[in-house]
Motif scaffolding. Structure first.
Motif, PDB file in Angstrom:
ATOM      1  N   LEU A   3     -68.798 -43.319  -2.106  1.00  0.00           N
ATOM      2  CA  LEU A   3     -68.648 -44.437  -2.886  1.00  0.00           C
ATOM      3  C   LEU A   3     -67.460 -45.461  -2.365  1.00  0.00           C
ATOM      4  N   LEU A   4     -66.381 -44.665  -1.910  1.00  0.00           N
ATOM      5  CA  LEU A   4     -65.136 -45.433  -1.604  1.00  0.00           C
ATOM      6  C   LEU A   4     -65.555 -46.294  -0.279  1.00  0.00           C
ATOM      7  N   HIS A   5     -66.214 -45.670   0.651  1.00  0.00           N
ATOM      8  CA  HIS A   5     -66.837 -46.223   1.929  1.00  0.00           C
ATOM      9  C   HIS A   5     -67.334 -47.447   1.543  1.00  0.00           C
ATOM     10  N   ASP A   6     -68.702 -47.245   0.510  1.00  0.00           N
ATOM     11  CA  ASP A   6     -69.467 -48.360   0.374  1.00  0.00           C
ATOM     12  C   ASP A   6     -68.829 -49.580  -0.611  1.00  0.00           C
ATOM     13  N   MET A   7     -67.862 -49.252  -1.528  1.00  0.00           N
ATOM     14  CA  MET A   7     -66.990 -50.199  -2.110  1.00  0.00           C
ATOM     15  C   MET A   7     -66.003 -51.029  -1.038  1.00  0.00           C
ATOM     16  N   PHE A  44     -62.336 -53.715 -14.042  1.00  0.00           N
ATOM     17  CA  PHE A  44     -61.721 -52.917 -14.668  1.00  0.00           C
ATOM     18  C   PHE A  44     -60.687 -52.091 -13.740  1.00  0.00           C
ATOM     19  N   LEU A  45     -61.122 -51.970 -12.462  1.00  0.00           N
ATOM     20  CA  LEU A  45     -60.195 -51.274 -11.498  1.00  0.00           C
ATOM     21  C   LEU A  45     -59.159 -51.990 -11.019  1.00  0.00           C
ATOM     22  N   ALA A  46     -59.404 -53.403 -10.715  1.00  0.00           N
ATOM     23  CA  ALA A  46     -58.423 -54.399 -10.059  1.00  0.00           C
ATOM     24  C   ALA A  46     -57.860 -55.203 -11.067  1.00  0.00           C
ATOM     25  N   THR A 117     -58.570 -53.104  -1.069  1.00  0.00           N
ATOM     26  CA  THR A 117     -59.293 -52.027  -0.549  1.00  0.00           C
ATOM     27  C   THR A 117     -59.256 -50.971  -1.701  1.00  0.00           C
ATOM     28  N   PHE A 118     -60.124 -50.005  -1.842  1.00  0.00           N
ATOM     29  CA  PHE A 118     -60.271 -49.098  -2.827  1.00  0.00           C
ATOM     30  C   PHE A 118     -59.835 -47.763  -1.971  1.00  0.00           C
ATOM     31  N   GLN A 119     -58.951 -47.056  -2.646  1.00  0.00           N
ATOM     32  CA  GLN A 119     -58.592 -45.777  -2.288  1.00  0.00           C
ATOM     33  C   GLN A 119     -58.626 -44.520  -3.195  1.00  0.00           C
ATOM     34  N   LEU A 120     -58.632 -43.355  -2.823  1.00  0.00           N
ATOM     35  CA  LEU A 120     -58.848 -42.253  -3.571  1.00  0.00           C
ATOM     36  C   LEU A 120     -57.534 -41.899  -4.202  1.00  0.00           C
ATOM     37  N   SER A 121     -57.541 -41.641  -5.397  1.00  0.00           N
ATOM     38  CA  SER A 121     -56.213 -41.181  -6.145  1.00  0.00           C
ATOM     39  C   SER A 121     -56.360 -39.820  -6.763  1.00  0.00           C
ATOM     40  N   ILE A 122     -55.729 -38.866  -6.343  1.00  0.00           N
ATOM     41  CA  ILE A 122     -55.914 -37.339  -6.988  1.00  0.00           C
ATOM     42  C   ILE A 122     -55.050 -37.432  -8.089  1.00  0.00           C
ATOM     43  N   LYS A 123     -55.611 -37.112  -9.215  1.00  0.00           N
ATOM     44  CA  LYS A 123     -55.112 -37.203 -10.656  1.00  0.00           C
ATOM     45  C   LYS A 123     -55.102 -35.765 -11.239  1.00  0.00           C
ATOM     46  N   GLY A 124     -54.438 -35.310 -12.301  1.00  0.00           N
ATOM     47  CA  GLY A 124     -54.647 -34.341 -13.122  1.00  0.00           C
ATOM     48  C   GLY A 124     -56.115 -34.296 -13.649  1.00  0.00           C
ATOM     49  N   GLY A 125     -56.478 -33.009 -13.505  1.00  0.00           N
ATOM     50  CA  GLY A 125     -58.008 -32.634 -13.932  1.00  0.00           C
ATOM     51  C   GLY A 125     -58.209 -32.683 -15.571  1.00  0.00           C
ATOM     52  N   ARG A 245     -60.206 -44.590 -17.031  1.00  0.00           N
ATOM     53  CA  ARG A 245     -60.913 -43.262 -16.584  1.00  0.00           C
ATOM     54  C   ARG A 245     -62.334 -43.285 -16.511  1.00  0.00           C
ATOM     55  N   ILE A 246     -62.931 -43.724 -17.519  1.00  0.00           N
ATOM     56  CA  ILE A 246     -64.467 -44.227 -17.370  1.00  0.00           C
ATOM     57  C   ILE A 246     -64.786 -44.716 -15.918  1.00  0.00           C
ATOM     58  N   TYR A 247     -64.044 -45.904 -15.764  1.00  0.00           N
ATOM     59  CA  TYR A 247     -64.607 -46.668 -14.618  1.00  0.00           C
ATOM     60  C   TYR A 247     -63.998 -45.934 -13.212  1.00  0.00           C
ATOM     61  N   SER A 248     -62.627 -45.420 -13.372  1.00  0.00           N
ATOM     62  CA  SER A 248     -62.137 -44.966 -12.303  1.00  0.00           C
ATOM     63  C   SER A 248     -62.410 -43.809 -11.777  1.00  0.00           C
ATOM     64  N   GLU A 249     -62.861 -42.729 -12.856  1.00  0.00           N
ATOM     65  CA  GLU A 249     -62.996 -41.515 -12.412  1.00  0.00           C
ATOM     66  C   GLU A 249     -64.722 -40.895 -12.834  1.00  0.00           C
ATOM     67  N   TRP A 250     -65.005 -41.347 -14.109  1.00  0.00           N
ATOM     68  CA  TRP A 250     -66.253 -40.749 -14.485  1.00  0.00           C
ATOM     69  C   TRP A 250     -67.556 -41.572 -13.808  1.00  0.00           C
ATOM     70  N   LEU A 251     -67.595 -42.881 -13.867  1.00  0.00           N
ATOM     71  CA  LEU A 251     -68.866 -43.508 -13.372  1.00  0.00           C
ATOM     72  C   LEU A 251     -68.787 -43.135 -11.677  1.00  0.00           C
ATOM     73  N   PRO A 252     -67.663 -43.255 -10.823  1.00  0.00           N
ATOM     74  CA  PRO A 252     -68.061 -42.968  -9.414  1.00  0.00           C
ATOM     75  C   PRO A 252     -68.314 -41.695  -9.057  1.00  0.00           C
ATOM     76  N   SER A 253     -67.987 -40.420 -10.078  1.00  0.00           N
ATOM     77  CA  SER A 253     -68.482 -39.029  -9.790  1.00  0.00           C
ATOM     78  C   SER A 253     -69.775 -38.811 -10.498  1.00  0.00           C
ATOM     79  N   SER A 254     -70.346 -39.687 -11.342  1.00  0.00           N
ATOM     80  CA  SER A 254     -71.643 -39.381 -11.922  1.00  0.00           C
ATOM     81  C   SER A 254     -72.860 -39.827 -11.202  1.00  0.00           C
TER      82      SER A 254
END
Length: 281
Positions: A3-7, A44-46, A117-125, A245-254
């Motif tokens: 996803l990050l690569h494609d974006m 939403f992200l930007a 650019t879009f980067q992966l950010s690791i946050k609390g689960g 979180r829906i746009y930055s976490e759930w949608l990209p991983s769904s």
């Protein structure tokens, strides 16, 4: 992550074509999603619309052109997609606070908007409670607003939209709610962007109902759609956090992407639900 690569591949295409007509169908193909999904994800992200980001990038590069004192304003305007020096000068002044002619002078302060650019950010689960619902078409009855967003500012604001509805009208709408999503609903639909960076959409404040509407209210016909429904406890800050979180976490991983349909916030008895129209990737 693919996803990050494609974006970022899509963002690279945009950056490489700032002096040409950008084909958003190509952007969507590179990002492996629909054009609608990419634009909504980006906004939403930007926190700005995609068209506004492109406008700012073009005017950032245009300002650099004036370091060459021999360059003509009309040539720079045409290079970055403006049909006349006047429209270019207005846009340039809006971003930089000075005219192109003033930008030629040494020591003048300009604004720069770097490439994104879009980067992966690791946050609390932190868990997200959701369900997938396939729902037949239904009506939303309520007050309709034409909303414009420029530089992250909504006109009219949500506060003014809500305050324009009387207590009696709000009670009428709440009483008419008899189908899901229950309670007072805030529905955003028909999102679009202009080349000038303005985003527009329709906002309905009302209720999902099968009852006959009063003449003073507008009716939105919502088609049969697949929905992701997220449950939220807490105040408006929690709701905003969940949207993000829906746009930055759930949608990209769904296994889903956004369908071109409404986005709904429903509130009843101190609880809220966010309804996002989706389709399988």
């Amino acid at each position: 992550m693919d996803l990050l690569h494609d974006m970022n591949t899509a963002m690279k295409y945009i950056e490489e074509n700032l002096t040409r007509e950008i084909d958003f169908k190509v952007v969507a193909r590179l990002a492996h999603c629909s054009e609608y999904h990419f634009k909504r994800m980006f906004s939403f992200l930007a926190r700005i619309s995609l068209s506004e980001y492109i406008r700012r990038r073009r005017l950032t590069l245009a300002a650099l052109e004036f370091q060459n004192h021999n360059v003509k304003v009309i040539d720079v305007a045409m290079k970055y997609g403006y049909n006349s020096p006047d429209s270019f000068t207005r846009a340039f002044l809006n971003v930089h606070g000075i005219t192109p002619s003033e930008a030629r002078k040494n020591g003048r302060q300009l604004k720069a908007y770097p490439p994104m650019t879009f980067q992966l950010s690791i946050k609390g689960g932190t868990e997200m409670n959701y369900r997938i619902v396939e729902k037949e078409g239904f009506n939303v009855v309520g007050v309709k607003y034409e909303v414009m967003m420029v530089n992250e500012i909504l006109t009219p604001t949500y506060e003014s939209m809500i305050s324009a509805i009387s207590d009696n009208e709000m009670k009428e709408l709440e009483a008419s709610s008899n189908i899901e999503p229950y309670g007072v609903v805030h529905v955003s639909v028909n999102y679009s962007e202009s080349k000038e960076g303005k985003a527009t959409f329709n906002q309905y404040i009302g209720a999902a109902t099968s009852k006959e509407p009063l003449e003073k209210y507008s009716v939105l016909e919502v088609p049969s759609l697949l929905w992701a429904v997220f449950e939220i406890d807490g105040n408006w800050e929690h709701v905003e956090e969940q949207w993000q979180r829906i746009y930055s976490e759930w949608l990209p991983s769904s296994l889903y992407e956004l369908a071109e349909g409404p986005e709904i916030l429903a509130s009843k008895d101190q609880k809220s639900e966010i309804w996002i129209s989706i389709k399988e990737k």
